[in-house]
Write a protein that holds these residues in place. Structure first.
Motif, PDB file in Angstrom:
ATOM      1  N   ALA A 109       0.830  -1.206   0.000  1.00  0.00           N
ATOM      2  CA  ALA A 109       0.000   0.000   0.000  1.00  0.00           C
ATOM      3  C   ALA A 109       0.861   1.250   0.000  1.00  0.00           C
ATOM      4  N   ASP A 110       0.219   2.380  -0.222  1.00  0.00           N
ATOM      5  CA  ASP A 110       0.921   3.664  -0.198  1.00  0.00           C
ATOM      6  C   ASP A 110       0.977   4.244   1.216  1.00  0.00           C
ATOM      7  N   ILE A 111      -0.105   4.038   1.968  1.00  0.00           N
ATOM      8  CA  ILE A 111      -0.195   4.568   3.322  1.00  0.00           C
ATOM      9  C   ILE A 111      -0.692   3.462   4.242  1.00  0.00           C
ATOM     10  N   TYR A 112       0.015   3.251   5.346  1.00  0.00           N
ATOM     11  CA  TYR A 112      -0.393   2.281   6.373  1.00  0.00           C
ATOM     12  C   TYR A 112      -0.856   3.049   7.609  1.00  0.00           C
ATOM     13  N   HIS A 113      -1.971   2.605   8.160  1.00  0.00           N
ATOM     14  CA  HIS A 113      -2.642   3.332   9.239  1.00  0.00           C
ATOM     15  C   HIS A 113      -2.842   2.347  10.391  1.00  0.00           C
ATOM     16  N   ALA A 114      -1.967   2.439  11.410  1.00  0.00           N
ATOM     17  CA  ALA A 114      -1.981   1.487  12.532  1.00  0.00           C
ATOM     18  C   ALA A 114      -2.837   2.034  13.670  1.00  0.00           C
ATOM     19  N   HIS A 115      -3.648   1.137  14.269  1.00  0.00           N
ATOM     20  CA  HIS A 115      -4.641   1.577  15.249  1.00  0.00           C
ATOM     21  C   HIS A 115      -4.346   1.161  16.684  1.00  0.00           C
ATOM     22  N   GLU A 116      -3.257   0.489  16.922  1.00  0.00           N
ATOM     23  CA  GLU A 116      -2.880   0.113  18.283  1.00  0.00           C
ATOM     24  C   GLU A 116      -1.354   0.072  18.381  1.00  0.00           C
ATOM     25  N   TYR A 117      -0.873  -0.063  19.577  1.00  0.00           N
ATOM     26  CA  TYR A 117       0.565  -0.148  19.797  1.00  0.00           C
ATOM     27  C   TYR A 117       1.171  -1.322  19.025  1.00  0.00           C
ATOM     28  N   PHE A 118       0.514  -2.493  19.087  1.00  0.00           N
ATOM     29  CA  PHE A 118       1.102  -3.677  18.453  1.00  0.00           C
ATOM     30  C   PHE A 118       0.872  -3.713  16.938  1.00  0.00           C
ATOM     31  N   SER A 119      -0.150  -3.015  16.453  1.00  0.00           N
ATOM     32  CA  SER A 119      -0.242  -2.886  14.992  1.00  0.00           C
ATOM     33  C   SER A 119       0.754  -1.845  14.488  1.00  0.00           C
ATOM     34  N   LEU A 120       1.169  -0.911  15.365  1.00  0.00           N
ATOM     35  CA  LEU A 120       2.260  -0.002  15.003  1.00  0.00           C
ATOM     36  C   LEU A 120       3.557  -0.784  14.831  1.00  0.00           C
ATOM     37  N   TYR A 121       3.774  -1.768  15.701  1.00  0.00           N
ATOM     38  CA  TYR A 121       4.938  -2.645  15.553  1.00  0.00           C
ATOM     39  C   TYR A 121       4.949  -3.273  14.153  1.00  0.00           C
ATOM     40  N   SER A 122       3.790  -3.760  13.718  1.00  0.00           N
ATOM     41  CA  SER A 122       3.713  -4.345  12.373  1.00  0.00           C
ATOM     42  C   SER A 122       3.932  -3.286  11.303  1.00  0.00           C
ATOM     43  N   GLY A 123       3.376  -2.095  11.512  1.00  0.00           N
ATOM     44  CA  GLY A 123       3.578  -1.022  10.537  1.00  0.00           C
ATOM     45  C   GLY A 123       5.041  -0.641  10.415  1.00  0.00           C
ATOM     46  N   VAL A 147      -0.100   3.940  25.182  1.00  0.00           N
ATOM     47  CA  VAL A 147       0.445   2.613  25.485  1.00  0.00           C
ATOM     48  C   VAL A 147       1.968   2.717  25.363  1.00  0.00           C
ATOM     49  N   PRO A 148       2.681   2.394  26.458  1.00  0.00           N
ATOM     50  CA  PRO A 148       2.175   1.956  27.765  1.00  0.00           C
ATOM     51  C   PRO A 148       1.646   3.132  28.577  1.00  0.00           C
ATOM     52  N   ASP A 149       0.630   2.866  29.389  1.00  0.00           N
ATOM     53  CA  ASP A 149       0.069   3.881  30.279  1.00  0.00           C
ATOM     54  C   ASP A 149       0.978   3.992  31.502  1.00  0.00           C
ATOM     55  N   PRO A 150       1.558   5.165  31.749  1.00  0.00           N
ATOM     56  CA  PRO A 150       2.512   5.306  32.866  1.00  0.00           C
ATOM     57  C   PRO A 150       1.930   4.990  34.242  1.00  0.00           C
ATOM     58  N   ARG A 159       7.271  -2.590  30.956  1.00  0.00           N
ATOM     59  CA  ARG A 159       6.967  -1.213  30.575  1.00  0.00           C
ATOM     60  C   ARG A 159       8.198  -0.513  30.037  1.00  0.00           C
ATOM     61  N   ASN A 160       9.350  -0.768  30.620  1.00  0.00           N
ATOM     62  CA  ASN A 160      10.580  -0.142  30.129  1.00  0.00           C
ATOM     63  C   ASN A 160      10.884  -0.549  28.698  1.00  0.00           C
ATOM     64  N   TYR A 161      10.718  -1.841  28.391  1.00  0.00           N
ATOM     65  CA  TYR A 161      10.918  -2.296  27.016  1.00  0.00           C
ATOM     66  C   TYR A 161       9.925  -1.632  26.064  1.00  0.00           C
ATOM     67  N   MET A 162       8.673  -1.532  26.500  1.00  0.00           N
ATOM     68  CA  MET A 162       7.645  -0.944  25.647  1.00  0.00           C
ATOM     69  C   MET A 162       7.913   0.534  25.399  1.00  0.00           C
ATOM     70  N   GLU A 163       8.407   1.236  26.413  1.00  0.00           N
ATOM     71  CA  GLU A 163       8.737   2.650  26.230  1.00  0.00           C
ATOM     72  C   GLU A 163       9.894   2.828  25.251  1.00  0.00           C
ATOM     73  N   LYS A 164      10.902   1.973  25.377  1.00  0.00           N
ATOM     74  CA  LYS A 164      12.031   2.031  24.443  1.00  0.00           C
ATOM     75  C   LYS A 164      11.567   1.716  23.016  1.00  0.00           C
ATOM     76  N   MET A 165      10.699   0.713  22.890  1.00  0.00           N
ATOM     77  CA  MET A 165      10.163   0.365  21.581  1.00  0.00           C
ATOM     78  C   MET A 165       9.413   1.532  20.957  1.00  0.00           C
ATOM     79  N   LEU A 166       8.591   2.196  21.778  1.00  0.00           N
ATOM     80  CA  LEU A 166       7.794   3.305  21.259  1.00  0.00           C
ATOM     81  C   LEU A 166       8.683   4.414  20.715  1.00  0.00           C
ATOM     82  N   HIS A 167       9.728   4.754  21.441  1.00  0.00           N
ATOM     83  CA  HIS A 167      10.651   5.798  20.964  1.00  0.00           C
ATOM     84  C   HIS A 167      11.255   5.414  19.610  1.00  0.00           C
ATOM     85  N   LEU A 168      11.627   4.158  19.461  1.00  0.00           N
ATOM     86  CA  LEU A 168      12.209   3.701  18.200  1.00  0.00           C
ATOM     87  C   LEU A 168      11.168   3.671  17.088  1.00  0.00           C
TER      88      LEU A 168
END
Length: 407
Positions: A109-123, A147-150, A159-168
Motif C-alpha cells: 500500500a501507499d499509506i499504512y494506518h496502525a490503530h494500536e501499539y502492536f499494529s504499530l509494531y507491524s507497521g 500505550v504503555p500507560d505510565p 513497561r521499560n521495554y515498551m517505552e524504548k520500543m515506542l521511541h524507536l
C-alpha cells in the motif's frame, strides 16, 4: 490512480465505530482504495461486545460496504515484548514474521494506518521491509490511547521495554493521530518532529432533535458503553439510582454493559427493576434514538490508575453532546476543560467521585432545569458548529492530503 490505504488492526473488532464506520468509510468516500487487515479470534471475526460472528464473514478475504477486508488469526504479541524489542533494534525486516506484518507487506500500500501499539509494531516492520524493496510507504499511528500507560500497574521491566520500543517506532511514523489534546502534548514531548492531529471520537451529526422540556418532572440519566474495569461502575450506578429515586422520579438507561466474554453479567435488583433499563449493545446508528431524551449522560472513570482515563475524550462523551445531552463526569483533565469552555455539562470536582457526589449533582440539576436546558443547547450547538464527525473527517482528509503532498 487511487492511493492504496491499509488499516492495520491488532485488537479491535473490524466494525469498530472509529476505525470502520468513520475513518475507513470517510477515506473510501474521498477516493482512496481502503483495505483493512483485521484479527479473528478462534477462527471468527467478532462484534464490538466480543460476540463472535459464527455464521457471518467466513471468507478470509471479502469486501464489506466497499472496504476490502483481509483477515488473520490473532496473535498476542504482548507476551513477547523483549523479542519484539530486539526485532526493532536489529534493522532486519526478515525478523518481522507475524501475520499482520506479512500480509501488510504483500499488499504494498501507499499509506499504512496502525490503530494500536502492536499494529504499530507491524507497521514499523512493513515500512522497513518495503523500503528494502525500493518502495516508499507512509505510516500513520492512530493512537486511541497511551500505550504503555505510565499509571498502570504492569511489570516495570515490561513497561521499560515498551517505552524504548515506542521511541524507536516513532522514528518511522510520518503522522500521529490521537483523541485528546493532552495525549497530543504527550507525544510531542516524545518526538516533536512528528506532526500530531487530534481527531475526536465524535459521531456524525444526528438529525435535528427536540430538546427536553424544562418543566418535566422525570429525570433520565444514561450510560453508554462498557461497564467494568476502570470504566463505569455498576454498584455505583445502582446506588445513584437508589439515592435519586427517593427525591424524584428518576430513571437510568444503560446502553451497552459488560462484554459478552465477561463471566459476570449485570444483575439488576428487583427493587430497582422499574428504575433501570438495560438496553444492551446495539447498532451504532441506533444509539442516537435511545439517548436523545436523556437529561444527563454519565461518565465515571478511574483516573488514579490510568493516565488514559485522565486524558480521555471517549465516544460516549461526544455521543451525549451530539444529542443535546449534558455530560456528568468526575474530574478528568480534557473533559473538564472542554465542559468548562463550552458550558455543556457538570464536572464533579473529585478524582474519585462517589455515588453520593453524583446524586447530589443530579439533584441540583433537577432543581435547576433552566441551567440544564442551557447546557443542552450549548452541547448541541458546539457539535453542529465544530465537533461532529462532519468536522472531524475534514481533519482526517487533511492528514492524508499532507502525506500525499510530501511524495
Amino acid at each position: 490512480m487511487k492511493k492504496k490505504v491499509c488499516f492495520l488492526v491488532a485488537e479491535h473488532p473490524f466494525l469498530d465505530a472509529r476505525i470502520f464506520k468513520k475513518e475507513a468509510k470517510t477515506l473510501l468516500n474521498n477516493g482512496y482504495e481502503v483495505t483493512m487487515i483485521v484479527p479473528r479470534i478462534n477462527g471468527n471475526l467478532f462484534d464490538i461486545d466480543g460476540t463472535p460472528f459464527t455464521n457471518e464473514f467466513p471468507s478470509k478475504t471479502f469486501i464489506h460496504e466497499g472496504v476490502n477486508i483481509i483477515t488473520y488469526d490473532r496473535v498476542y504479541l504482548e507476551d513477547k515484548i523483549k523479542y519484539l524489542y530486539y526485532n526493532i533494534q536489529s534493522y532486519c525486516p526478515d525478523r518481522f514474521s507475524d501475520s499482520l506484518t506479512q500480509l501488510g507487506i504483500a499488499l504494498e500500500a501507499d499509506i499504512y494506518h496502525a490503530h494500536e501499539y502492536f499494529s504499530l509494531y507491524s507497521g514499523f516492520g512493513i515500512k522497513r521491509a518495503l523500503r528494502s524493496k525500493g518502495k516508499k510507504a507512509k505510516l500513520i499511528y492512530d493512537s486511541h490511547e497511551l500505550v504503555p500507560d505510565p499509571l498502570e500497574h504492569n511489570s516495570t521491566k515490561s513497561r521499560n521495554y515498551m517505552e524504548k520500543m515506542l521511541h524507536l517506532m516513532l522514528k518511522e511514523v510520518d503522522f500521529i493521530i490521537t483523541v485528546s489534546d493532552s495525549i497530543k502534548s504527550w507525544y510531542l514531548t516524545l518526538n516533536p518532529s512528528v506532526p500530531v492531529e487530534v481527531i475526536y471520537n465524535s459521531p456524525p451529526l444526528s438529525n435535528d432533535i427536540l430538546l427536553n422540556d424544562v418543566y418535566k418532572n422525570q429525570f433520565l440519566a444514561v450510560h453508554e458503553g462498557f461497564i467494568g474495569g476502570t470504566r463505569g461502575n455498576w454498584d455505583k450506578l445502582l446506588k445513584i439510582t437508589e439515592i435519586c429515586s427517593k427525591t424524584m422520579d428518576f430513571k437510568f438507561k444503560v446502553i451497552g454493559g459488560k462484554r459478552i466474554t465477561d463471566q459476570n453479567q449485570l444483575t439488576l435488583p428487583d427493587h430497582l427493576s422499574k428504575r433501570i433499563e438495560i438496553i444492551g449493545w446495539m447498532d451504532y446508528s441506533s444509539i442516537s434514538n435511545e439517548i436523545k431524551n436523556a437529561d444527563v449522560g454519565w461518565i465515571d472513570l478511574n483516573v488514579t490508575r490510568s493516565l488514559n482515563n485522565k486524558y480521555a475524550m471517549p465516544n460516549k462523551f461526544f455521543s451525549y453532546l451530539n444529542n443535546g445531552v449534558p455530560v456528568l463526569v468526575n474530574k478528568c483533565t480534557d473533559m473538564e476543560q472542554f465542559i468548562n469552555t463550552h458550558q455543556c455539562g457538570h464536572v464533579i470536582d473529585k478524582l474519585e467521585a462517589s455515588a453520593e457526589d453524583y446524586a447530589e449533582a443530579i439533584n441540583c440539576l433537577f432543581l435547576n432545569r433552566n441551567k440544564l436546558k442551557e447546557m443542552s443547547i450549548n452541547a448541541r450547538r458546539i457539535m453542529k458548529e465544530n465537533y461532529s464527525w462532519d468536522h472531524m473527517q475534514k481533519r482526517l482528509c487533511s492528514v492524508y492530503e499532507n502525506l500525499k503532498a510530501e511524495e
